[in-house]
Design a protein around this motif. Structure first.
Motif, PDB file in Angstrom:
ATOM      1  N   ALA A 118       0.776  -1.286   0.276  1.00 54.74           N
ATOM      2  CA  ALA A 118      -0.059  -0.084  -0.122  1.00 54.74           C
ATOM      3  C   ALA A 118       0.928   1.395   0.133  1.00 54.74           C
ATOM      4  CB  ALA A 118      -0.915  -0.078   1.240  1.00 54.74           C
ATOM      5  N   TRP A 119       0.474   2.318  -0.609  1.00 57.62           N
ATOM      6  CA  TRP A 119       1.204   3.677  -0.721  1.00 57.62           C
ATOM      7  C   TRP A 119       0.052   4.584  -1.452  1.00 57.62           C
ATOM      8  CZ3 TRP A 119       1.929   6.387  -5.427  1.00 57.62           C
ATOM      9  CH2 TRP A 119       1.244   5.401  -6.645  1.00 57.62           C
ATOM     10  N   PRO A 120       0.260   5.853  -1.349  1.00 53.68           N
ATOM     11  CA  PRO A 120       1.432   6.658  -0.583  1.00 53.68           C
ATOM     12  C   PRO A 120       1.208   6.589   0.922  1.00 53.68           C
ATOM     13  CG  PRO A 120       0.197   8.255  -1.415  1.00 53.68           C
ATOM     14  CD  PRO A 120      -0.447   6.936  -1.951  1.00 53.68           C
ATOM     15  N   GLU A 268      -2.085   5.656 -12.212  1.00 52.50           N
ATOM     16  CA  GLU A 268      -1.941   5.791 -10.614  1.00 52.50           C
ATOM     17  C   GLU A 268      -0.371   6.064 -10.090  1.00 52.50           C
ATOM     18  OE1 GLU A 268      -4.248   6.013  -8.394  1.00 52.50           O
ATOM     19  OE2 GLU A 268      -5.762   5.729  -9.795  1.00 52.50           O
ATOM     20  N   ARG A 269       0.619   5.319 -10.973  1.00 48.28           N
ATOM     21  CA  ARG A 269       1.967   5.465 -10.503  1.00 48.28           C
ATOM     22  C   ARG A 269       2.840   6.377 -11.411  1.00 48.28           C
ATOM     23  NH1 ARG A 269       3.027  -0.862  -8.925  1.00 48.28           N
ATOM     24  NH2 ARG A 269       1.361  -1.089  -7.636  1.00 48.28           N
ATOM     25  N   MET A 270       2.253   6.941 -12.377  1.00 49.76           N
ATOM     26  CA  MET A 270       2.874   7.655 -13.263  1.00 49.76           C
ATOM     27  C   MET A 270       2.255   8.888 -13.780  1.00 49.76           C
ATOM     28  SD  MET A 270       4.340   4.697 -16.104  1.00 49.76           S
ATOM     29  CE  MET A 270       5.553   5.841 -16.738  1.00 49.76           C
ATOM     30  N   ILE A 271       0.951   9.187 -14.026  1.00 49.62           N
ATOM     31  CA  ILE A 271       0.458  10.196 -14.408  1.00 49.62           C
ATOM     32  C   ILE A 271      -0.027  10.837 -12.983  1.00 49.62           C
ATOM     33  CG2 ILE A 271      -2.016  11.232 -14.920  1.00 49.62           C
ATOM     34  CD1 ILE A 271      -2.113   9.407 -17.193  1.00 49.62           C
ATOM     35  N   GLU A 288       4.961   9.432  -5.535  1.00 49.18           N
ATOM     36  CA  GLU A 288       5.758   8.406  -6.233  1.00 49.18           C
ATOM     37  C   GLU A 288       5.789   7.254  -5.754  1.00 49.18           C
ATOM     38  OE1 GLU A 288      10.099   8.783  -7.090  1.00 49.18           O
ATOM     39  OE2 GLU A 288       9.922  10.544  -5.857  1.00 49.18           O
ATOM     40  N   HIS A 289       5.767   6.181  -6.063  1.00 52.28           N
ATOM     41  CA  HIS A 289       5.722   4.899  -5.587  1.00 52.28           C
ATOM     42  C   HIS A 289       6.557   4.270  -4.459  1.00 52.28           C
ATOM     43  CE1 HIS A 289       3.477   0.902  -5.372  1.00 52.28           C
ATOM     44  NE2 HIS A 289       4.459   0.164  -5.806  1.00 52.28           N
ATOM     45  N   SER A 290       7.927   4.606  -4.878  1.00 53.29           N
ATOM     46  CA  SER A 290       9.074   4.639  -3.741  1.00 53.29           C
ATOM     47  C   SER A 290       9.828   5.812  -3.668  1.00 53.29           C
ATOM     48  CB  SER A 290       9.844   3.258  -4.297  1.00 53.29           C
ATOM     49  OG  SER A 290       9.171   2.268  -4.405  1.00 53.29           O
ATOM     50  N   CYS A 291       8.970   6.785  -2.844  1.00 61.71           N
ATOM     51  CA  CYS A 291       9.427   8.004  -2.813  1.00 61.71           C
ATOM     52  C   CYS A 291      10.987   8.004  -1.722  1.00 61.71           C
ATOM     53  CB  CYS A 291       8.338   9.101  -2.404  1.00 61.71           C
ATOM     54  SG  CYS A 291       7.824   8.788  -0.807  1.00 61.71           S
ATOM     55  N   GLN A 297      11.693   4.727 -10.641  1.00 58.44           N
ATOM     56  CA  GLN A 297      11.797   4.576 -12.038  1.00 58.44           C
ATOM     57  C   GLN A 297      12.151   3.023 -12.163  1.00 58.44           C
ATOM     58  OE1 GLN A 297      13.988   6.493 -10.094  1.00 58.44           O
ATOM     59  NE2 GLN A 297      16.149   6.554 -11.127  1.00 58.44           N
ATOM     60  N   ARG A 298      12.841   2.226 -11.156  1.00 59.10           N
ATOM     61  CA  ARG A 298      12.928   0.924 -11.173  1.00 59.10           C
ATOM     62  C   ARG A 298      11.446   0.191 -10.790  1.00 59.10           C
ATOM     63  NH1 ARG A 298      16.874  -0.748 -14.057  1.00 59.10           N
ATOM     64  NH2 ARG A 298      16.543  -2.733 -13.149  1.00 59.10           N
TER      65      ARG A 298
END
Length: 401
Positions: A118-120, A268-271, A288-291, A297-298
């Motif tokens: 789950a995120w953010p 969800e993860r880019m726009i 960001e997903h992994s902020c 980016q990975r």
């Protein structure tokens, strides 16, 4: 330590340019839907197994750090998290398949995706956060700061989304925050969060922080082990999946790739972080997903690879009958269009995954109504791929909503 130094025994995007001669099955042999479904189940099992194994290595590194909290051991723990994310990211294509990870209420369901990824997250739910040079408790009395809170797997699982959808207490990103801390640096600096290992030695609540890190990592490893077990030969969900009629099983398998390409990854993860930033500042970092680790980016790269794995029926040692093989037999022209769309996603996702600039910097240079930058170009390619997955499913008599 840089994210680009992660070493993997996986070659990404090698199947986007495959042809009939590259597949295990001869081009003269008819591919059956049943063989595609069987190969998909093997693919899911192997990729979850790799994700579990890499998470165990991360668990070992974190245990080493919490028992001997040095800077070198802290770096090793973060490296292990980055490595493990590469494997897990590919498994995201098994979501929205009516499978065990995000289905609830069935005897075979695990429904642990929200507990794992789950995120953010609102960091202040877990630990102290910083504003400028000062720490503050935020909107919550943080779990680590609340000495009346007994940190156990059951307690942390029960607290996950306990206040709202950002009060996340478990999973990859809780671990990530505990390893990196907030990323308060400017995107152009190309730096992740700057948490010091001394948060686990001399800082306030150091012991509780170490306990939390240990427990939340154990919980993630257990969740992954449950997924490996249920997808193994004779496993609870593997048995259910193999008993489905072939068309239903194939529809469910392909829907996961369709969902990730056309919704979760692209939108969800880019726009969403591009829109939050709007080409102006770093506010999109929080979306960001992994902020915390600057590893988004990975994530994009691995998520896109997971979609391609499903299309081509290939992962690790698995390389068998695939969705695109079935499409080639029925409509070669549509299969060629699907392959071109997949190849473009591979190319554009690689431009993000291997970019010299982190995702939080890239999104400061872009807006969602302009497709000149690498992030939005990849979004467009993902949308197109989702459309071609749907069109390809249609030629097989399968409807994807």
């Amino acid at each position: 330590m840089k994210k680009f130094l992660v070493l993997l025994p996986i070659s990404f995007f090698v199947f986007a340019c495959s042809n009939d001669d590259d597949n295990n099955a001869s081009s003269n042999d008819a591919i059956t839907a049943a063989s595609v479904v069987e190969n998909y189940a093997n693919l899911v099992y192997e990729s979850y197994s790799d994700s579990y194994d890499s998470a165990v290595l991360m668990q070992t590194a974190i245990t080493t750090f919490t028992e001997t909290p040095t800077e070198d051991n802290f770096t090793a723990a973060k490296d292990a998290w980055l490595s493990a994310r590469e494997y897990y990211g590919q498994t995201e294509a098994y979501r929205e398949t009516n499978g065990p990870i995000d289905t609830e209420g069935e005897s075979w369901s695990i429904g642990n995706e929200g507990q794992m990824n789950a995120w953010p997250i609102d960091e202040s739910y877990i630990d102290y956060v910083l504003t400028g040079t000062e720490s503050y408790a935020g909107d919550y009395n943080s779990i680590i700061g609340d000495e009346t809170y007994t940190i156990t797997e059951e307690a942390l699982a029960g607290s996950n989304e306990g206040v709202d959808d950002k009060s996340i207490s478990t999973g990859w990103h809780a671990i990530e925050f505990l390893l990196w801390g907030q990323d308060n640096t400017a995107p152009a600096e190309d730096l992740p969060g700057q948490r010091s290992y001394t948060d686990y030695t001399t800082a306030e609540n150091a012991d509780r922080r170490a306990q939390y890190l240990t427990v939340v990592t154990n919980l993630l490893v257990n969740d992954l082990n449950d997924l490996v077990s249920t997808w193994s030969e004779g496993g609870t969900y593997r048995t259910v999946f193999e008993a489905l009629d072939t068309e239903t099983a194939l529809q469910q398998a392909i829907n996961g790739a369709f969902f990730i390409a056309g919704d979760e990854l692209s939108s969800e993860r880019m726009i969403a972080p591009v829109d939050s930033t709007d080409g102006i500042d770093a506010s999109g970092q929080e979306d960001e997903h992994s902020c915390f680790s600057d590893n988004t980016q990975r994530d994009v790269y691995a998520n896109a690879q997971g979609v391609l794995n499903v299309i081509y029926g290939s992962y690790g040692t698995i390389n068998g009958a695939s969705f695109i093989d079935l499409v080639k037999q029925t409509d070669p022209a549509q299969a060629a269009t699907l392959e071109a769309a997949a190849s473009l996603v591979a190319t554009r996702a690689a431009l993000i995954g291997d970019n010299a600039q982190p995702f939080d910097y890239l999104i400061t240079q872009e807006t969602s109504d302009n497709t000149d930058g690498p992030v939005m170009q990849c979004v467009v390619a993902l949308f197109d791929l989702a459309n071609e997955i749907s069109a390809s499913a249609s030629v097989l008599g399968i409807n994807l909503n």
